[in-house]
Design a protein around this motif. Structure first.
Motif, PDB file in Angstrom:
ATOM      1  N   VAL A 194     -40.670  -2.352   5.471  1.00  0.00           N
ATOM      2  CA  VAL A 194     -39.433  -1.599   5.602  1.00  0.00           C
ATOM      3  C   VAL A 194     -39.792  -0.125   5.525  1.00  0.00           C
ATOM      4  CG1 VAL A 194     -37.179  -1.090   4.593  1.00  0.00           C
ATOM      5  CG2 VAL A 194     -38.057  -3.435   4.564  1.00  0.00           C
ATOM      6  N   CYS A 195     -39.521   0.596   6.607  1.00  0.00           N
ATOM      7  CA  CYS A 195     -39.857   2.022   6.685  1.00  0.00           C
ATOM      8  C   CYS A 195     -38.567   2.827   6.548  1.00  0.00           C
ATOM      9  CB  CYS A 195     -40.545   2.338   8.003  1.00  0.00           C
ATOM     10  SG  CYS A 195     -42.024   1.346   8.297  1.00  0.00           S
ATOM     11  N   ARG A 196     -38.536   3.678   5.543  1.00  0.00           N
ATOM     12  CA  ARG A 196     -37.317   4.426   5.208  1.00  0.00           C
ATOM     13  C   ARG A 196     -37.554   5.926   5.302  1.00  0.00           C
ATOM     14  NH1 ARG A 196     -34.706   6.694   0.788  1.00  0.00           N
ATOM     15  NH2 ARG A 196     -36.594   6.599  -0.457  1.00  0.00           N
ATOM     16  N   GLU A 197     -36.612   6.631   5.937  1.00  0.00           N
ATOM     17  CA  GLU A 197     -36.664   8.092   6.001  1.00  0.00           C
ATOM     18  C   GLU A 197     -37.997   8.599   6.571  1.00  0.00           C
ATOM     19  OE1 GLU A 197     -33.679  10.381   4.364  1.00  0.00           O
ATOM     20  OE2 GLU A 197     -33.448   8.748   5.799  1.00  0.00           O
ATOM     21  N   LEU A 198     -38.422   8.032   7.675  1.00  0.00           N
ATOM     22  CA  LEU A 198     -39.708   8.415   8.272  1.00  0.00           C
ATOM     23  C   LEU A 198     -39.774   9.905   8.571  1.00  0.00           C
ATOM     24  CD1 LEU A 198     -40.266   5.382  10.672  1.00  0.00           C
ATOM     25  CD2 LEU A 198     -41.594   5.952   8.624  1.00  0.00           C
ATOM     26  N   THR A 199     -40.868  10.528   8.195  1.00  0.00           N
ATOM     27  CA  THR A 199     -41.208  11.951   8.368  1.00  0.00           C
ATOM     28  C   THR A 199     -40.356  12.874   7.495  1.00  0.00           C
ATOM     29  OG1 THR A 199     -39.745  12.656  10.199  1.00  0.00           O
ATOM     30  CG2 THR A 199     -41.767  11.450  10.791  1.00  0.00           C
ATOM     31  N   LYS A 200     -39.444  12.314   6.691  1.00  0.00           N
ATOM     32  CA  LYS A 200     -38.598  13.151   5.853  1.00  0.00           C
ATOM     33  C   LYS A 200     -39.189  13.275   4.447  1.00  0.00           C
ATOM     34  CE  LYS A 200     -34.452  11.776   8.397  1.00  0.00           C
ATOM     35  NZ  LYS A 200     -33.126  11.126   8.329  1.00  0.00           N
ATOM     36  N   THR A 201     -38.537  14.052   3.607  1.00  0.00           N
ATOM     37  CA  THR A 201     -39.044  14.336   2.266  1.00  0.00           C
ATOM     38  C   THR A 201     -39.248  13.067   1.444  1.00  0.00           C
ATOM     39  OG1 THR A 201     -37.926  16.481   2.275  1.00  0.00           O
ATOM     40  CG2 THR A 201     -38.605  15.605   0.141  1.00  0.00           C
ATOM     41  N   TYR A 202     -38.310  12.141   1.546  1.00  0.00           N
ATOM     42  CA  TYR A 202     -38.384  10.933   0.723  1.00  0.00           C
ATOM     43  C   TYR A 202     -38.857   9.717   1.524  1.00  0.00           C
ATOM     44  CZ  TYR A 202     -35.835  13.852  -2.547  1.00  0.00           C
ATOM     45  OH  TYR A 202     -35.475  14.872  -3.383  1.00  0.00           O
ATOM     46  N   GLU A 203     -39.768   9.947   2.445  1.00  0.00           N
ATOM     47  CA  GLU A 203     -40.327   8.850   3.237  1.00  0.00           C
ATOM     48  C   GLU A 203     -40.898   7.765   2.326  1.00  0.00           C
ATOM     49  OE1 GLU A 203     -42.933   9.397   6.893  1.00  0.00           O
ATOM     50  OE2 GLU A 203     -44.424   8.796   5.403  1.00  0.00           O
ATOM     51  N   GLU A 204     -40.628   6.516   2.682  1.00  0.00           N
ATOM     52  CA  GLU A 204     -41.128   5.386   1.901  1.00  0.00           C
ATOM     53  C   GLU A 204     -41.401   4.212   2.828  1.00  0.00           C
ATOM     54  OE1 GLU A 204     -39.844   2.656  -1.982  1.00  0.00           O
ATOM     55  OE2 GLU A 204     -38.311   3.710  -0.827  1.00  0.00           O
ATOM     56  N   VAL A 205     -42.530   3.541   2.625  1.00  0.00           N
ATOM     57  CA  VAL A 205     -42.848   2.323   3.362  1.00  0.00           C
ATOM     58  C   VAL A 205     -43.086   1.219   2.349  1.00  0.00           C
ATOM     59  CG1 VAL A 205     -44.384   1.194   5.007  1.00  0.00           C
ATOM     60  CG2 VAL A 205     -43.884   3.642   5.253  1.00  0.00           C
ATOM     61  N   LYS A 206     -42.234   0.229   2.367  1.00  0.00           N
ATOM     62  CA  LYS A 206     -42.325  -0.899   1.444  1.00  0.00           C
ATOM     63  C   LYS A 206     -42.851  -2.110   2.215  1.00  0.00           C
ATOM     64  CE  LYS A 206     -41.297  -2.452  -2.780  1.00  0.00           C
ATOM     65  NZ  LYS A 206     -41.783  -1.818  -4.024  1.00  0.00           N
ATOM     66  N   ARG A 207     -44.022  -2.604   1.823  1.00  0.00           N
ATOM     67  CA  ARG A 207     -44.653  -3.715   2.522  1.00  0.00           C
ATOM     68  C   ARG A 207     -44.669  -4.956   1.636  1.00  0.00           C
ATOM     69  NH1 ARG A 207     -47.794   0.807   2.770  1.00  0.00           N
ATOM     70  NH2 ARG A 207     -47.978   1.861   4.800  1.00  0.00           N
ATOM     71  N   GLY A 208     -44.572  -6.132   2.247  1.00  0.00           N
ATOM     72  CA  GLY A 208     -44.638  -7.358   1.467  1.00  0.00           C
ATOM     73  C   GLY A 208     -44.020  -8.516   2.209  1.00  0.00           C
ATOM     74  N   PRO A 209     -43.987  -9.712   1.600  1.00  0.00           N
ATOM     75  CA  PRO A 209     -43.334 -10.870   2.207  1.00  0.00           C
ATOM     76  C   PRO A 209     -41.825 -10.630   2.310  1.00  0.00           C
ATOM     77  CG  PRO A 209     -44.786 -11.517   0.400  1.00  0.00           C
ATOM     78  CD  PRO A 209     -44.630 -10.042   0.311  1.00  0.00           C
ATOM     79  N   LEU A 210     -41.193 -11.232   3.301  1.00  0.00           N
ATOM     80  CA  LEU A 210     -39.761 -11.029   3.505  1.00  0.00           C
ATOM     81  C   LEU A 210     -38.944 -11.411   2.277  1.00  0.00           C
ATOM     82  CD1 LEU A 210     -39.345 -12.251   7.187  1.00  0.00           C
ATOM     83  CD2 LEU A 210     -38.767  -9.975   6.308  1.00  0.00           C
ATOM     84  N   GLY A 211     -39.343 -12.478   1.588  1.00  0.00           N
ATOM     85  CA  GLY A 211     -38.607 -12.896   0.404  1.00  0.00           C
ATOM     86  C   GLY A 211     -38.584 -11.821  -0.667  1.00  0.00           C
ATOM     87  N   GLU A 212     -39.727 -11.207  -0.901  1.00  0.00           N
ATOM     88  CA  GLU A 212     -39.809 -10.148  -1.913  1.00  0.00           C
ATOM     89  C   GLU A 212     -39.048  -8.901  -1.470  1.00  0.00           C
ATOM     90  OE1 GLU A 212     -43.819  -9.326  -2.979  1.00  0.00           O
ATOM     91  OE2 GLU A 212     -44.296 -11.407  -3.506  1.00  0.00           O
ATOM     92  N   LEU A 213     -39.140  -8.575  -0.193  1.00  0.00           N
ATOM     93  CA  LEU A 213     -38.435  -7.395   0.310  1.00  0.00           C
ATOM     94  C   LEU A 213     -36.923  -7.581   0.221  1.00  0.00           C
ATOM     95  CD1 LEU A 213     -40.613  -6.534   3.453  1.00  0.00           C
ATOM     96  CD2 LEU A 213     -40.513  -5.281   1.287  1.00  0.00           C
ATOM     97  N   ALA A 214     -36.445  -8.813   0.439  1.00  0.00           N
ATOM     98  CA  ALA A 214     -35.009  -9.079   0.332  1.00  0.00           C
ATOM     99  C   ALA A 214     -34.524  -8.842  -1.099  1.00  0.00           C
ATOM    100  CB  ALA A 214     -34.707 -10.507   0.767  1.00  0.00           C
ATOM    101  N   VAL A 215     -35.309  -9.258  -2.080  1.00  0.00           N
ATOM    102  CA  VAL A 215     -34.954  -9.031  -3.487  1.00  0.00           C
ATOM    103  C   VAL A 215     -34.945  -7.543  -3.792  1.00  0.00           C
ATOM    104  CG1 VAL A 215     -35.683  -9.398  -5.872  1.00  0.00           C
ATOM    105  CG2 VAL A 215     -35.823 -11.279  -4.223  1.00  0.00           C
ATOM    106  N   TRP A 216     -35.955  -6.831  -3.306  1.00  0.00           N
ATOM    107  CA  TRP A 216     -36.028  -5.376  -3.524  1.00  0.00           C
ATOM    108  C   TRP A 216     -34.828  -4.671  -2.915  1.00  0.00           C
ATOM    109  CZ3 TRP A 216     -36.915  -2.096   0.829  1.00  0.00           C
ATOM    110  CH2 TRP A 216     -37.016  -0.746   0.516  1.00  0.00           C
ATOM    111  N   ALA A 217     -34.451  -5.047  -1.696  1.00  0.00           N
ATOM    112  CA  ALA A 217     -33.353  -4.367  -1.002  1.00  0.00           C
ATOM    113  C   ALA A 217     -32.002  -4.658  -1.637  1.00  0.00           C
ATOM    114  CB  ALA A 217     -33.338  -4.781   0.467  1.00  0.00           C
ATOM    115  N   ALA A 218     -31.891  -5.748  -2.367  1.00  0.00           N
ATOM    116  CA  ALA A 218     -30.614  -6.103  -2.994  1.00  0.00           C
ATOM    117  C   ALA A 218     -30.163  -5.060  -3.999  1.00  0.00           C
ATOM    118  CB  ALA A 218     -30.725  -7.468  -3.660  1.00  0.00           C
ATOM    119  N   GLU A 219     -31.093  -4.264  -4.496  1.00  0.00           N
ATOM    120  CA  GLU A 219     -30.763  -3.217  -5.464  1.00  0.00           C
ATOM    121  C   GLU A 219     -30.148  -1.987  -4.799  1.00  0.00           C
ATOM    122  OE1 GLU A 219     -34.279  -2.311  -7.619  1.00  0.00           O
ATOM    123  OE2 GLU A 219     -34.574  -4.365  -8.362  1.00  0.00           O
TER     124      GLU A 219
END
Length: 295
Positions: free
Chosen positions: A190-215
């Motif tokens: 999941v790539c968030r805010e690409l090239t911006k100040t708070y750019e973040e790339v969260k990598r992992g299995p879909l199951g784990e990413l779904a739990v992370w995104a729920a927050e």
């Protein structure tokens, strides 16, 4: 403007950091006869950041008016104008307005060119750490849950790396649906805010990413998902081929297209998949033999 046919210029704009704007973008903005912008207010902020001024006519060109405004822009092009098309971020036509105007211009033999610029699709692919030798862009998934699941089932057997755009408030539902259809262990980023100040790339299995995104996740989102494993044509029996065709049909594909897609994904002749579907249909119609012997 001249007496000859004009030129349509598709210009990529920064997806975050304005410093990524190519020098040609500034030159085209300053000299175009008409600038068609997805959001004229964002265009004004962009030109201010670049320290330039547009000299041509500025018009809006967005999803709500592109059908009505396309003929007007084509007329300007036929009259010799240089028309510059820009969207809020990235390349026109890629999940943004532009396709209708390009198609209409080409139909009239009008020259179409582009100013390459930043791309969220390519940037996310490069940062994902997933295979990038072959990939496909799926854009935004349907908003309704049932339609979204249907679309995901349609591409469940896709072997290429897939790229999706998604709104932040729907990300958790989308990742959960992906985990359900593709499998919770399928790798993604999941790539968030690409090239911006708070750019973040969260990598992992879909199951784990779904739990992370729920927050809760904010910002512009691009999701990159690993393609399906290549199981090899020899491992797919007739029942599995039929099942895959049925999944695509249930997602809305016509049987002919579904058979062709399954055959291409499995590396098999279309006839082999077609024969499996026909055999299954005949078996369902006649049912099992009931003690009939040979005479």
């Amino acid at each position: 403007m001249t007496g000859t046919t004009g030129t349509l210029v598709l210009a990529g704009t920064p997806i975050g950091d304005v410093a990524d704007a190519p020098p040609r973008l500034a030159a085209e903005l300053e000299t175009a006869d008409v600038v068609a912008a997805e959001d004229t207010r964002r265009l004004r902020r962009l030109t201010q950041a670049l320290g330039i001024h547009t000299t041509g006519r500025v018009v809006s060109y967005f999803e709500g008016n592109e059908t009505a405004r396309t003929p007007e822009l084509v007329d300007a092009l036929l009259g010799g104008a240089r028309v510059l098309l820009v969207t809020d971020a990235g390349m026109p036509s890629v999940s943004d307005p532009g396709y209708r105007l390009v198609a209409a211009a080409v139909e009239k033999d009008i020259r179409v060119t582009a100013v390459p610029g930043p791309s969220a699709v390519l940037t996310a692919l490069a940062l994902s750490a997933l295979p990038v030798d072959r990939f496909c862009f799926e854009g935004f998934l349907p908003r309704k849950a049932g339609e979204r699941l249907g679309k995901l089932r349609e591409v469940a057997d896709e072997r290429r790396t897939m790229v999706f755009f998604e709104a932040p408030h729907r990300l958790d539902d989308t990742l959960a649906a992906m985990a359900e259809v593709f499998g919770a262990d399928r790798r993604a980023a999941v790539c968030r805010e690409l090239t911006k100040t708070y750019e973040e790339v969260k990598r992992g299995p879909l199951g784990e990413l779904a739990v992370w995104a729920a927050e809760g996740v904010r910002g512009e989102i691009t999701v990159v998902v690993e393609g399906a494993a290549d199981s090899g044509a020899e491992e797919l029996d007739a029942d599995e081929l039929v099942r895959r065709v049925q999944v695509r049909e249930e997602a809305g594909e016509r049987r002919k297209e579904a058979i062709a897609a399954v055959a291409a994904a499995a590396g098999l002749p279309k006839r082999e998949v077609f024969d499996a579907v026909v055999a299954a249909k005949n078996a369902a119609r006649t049912g099992p033999a009931e003690g009939k012997g040979l005479s």
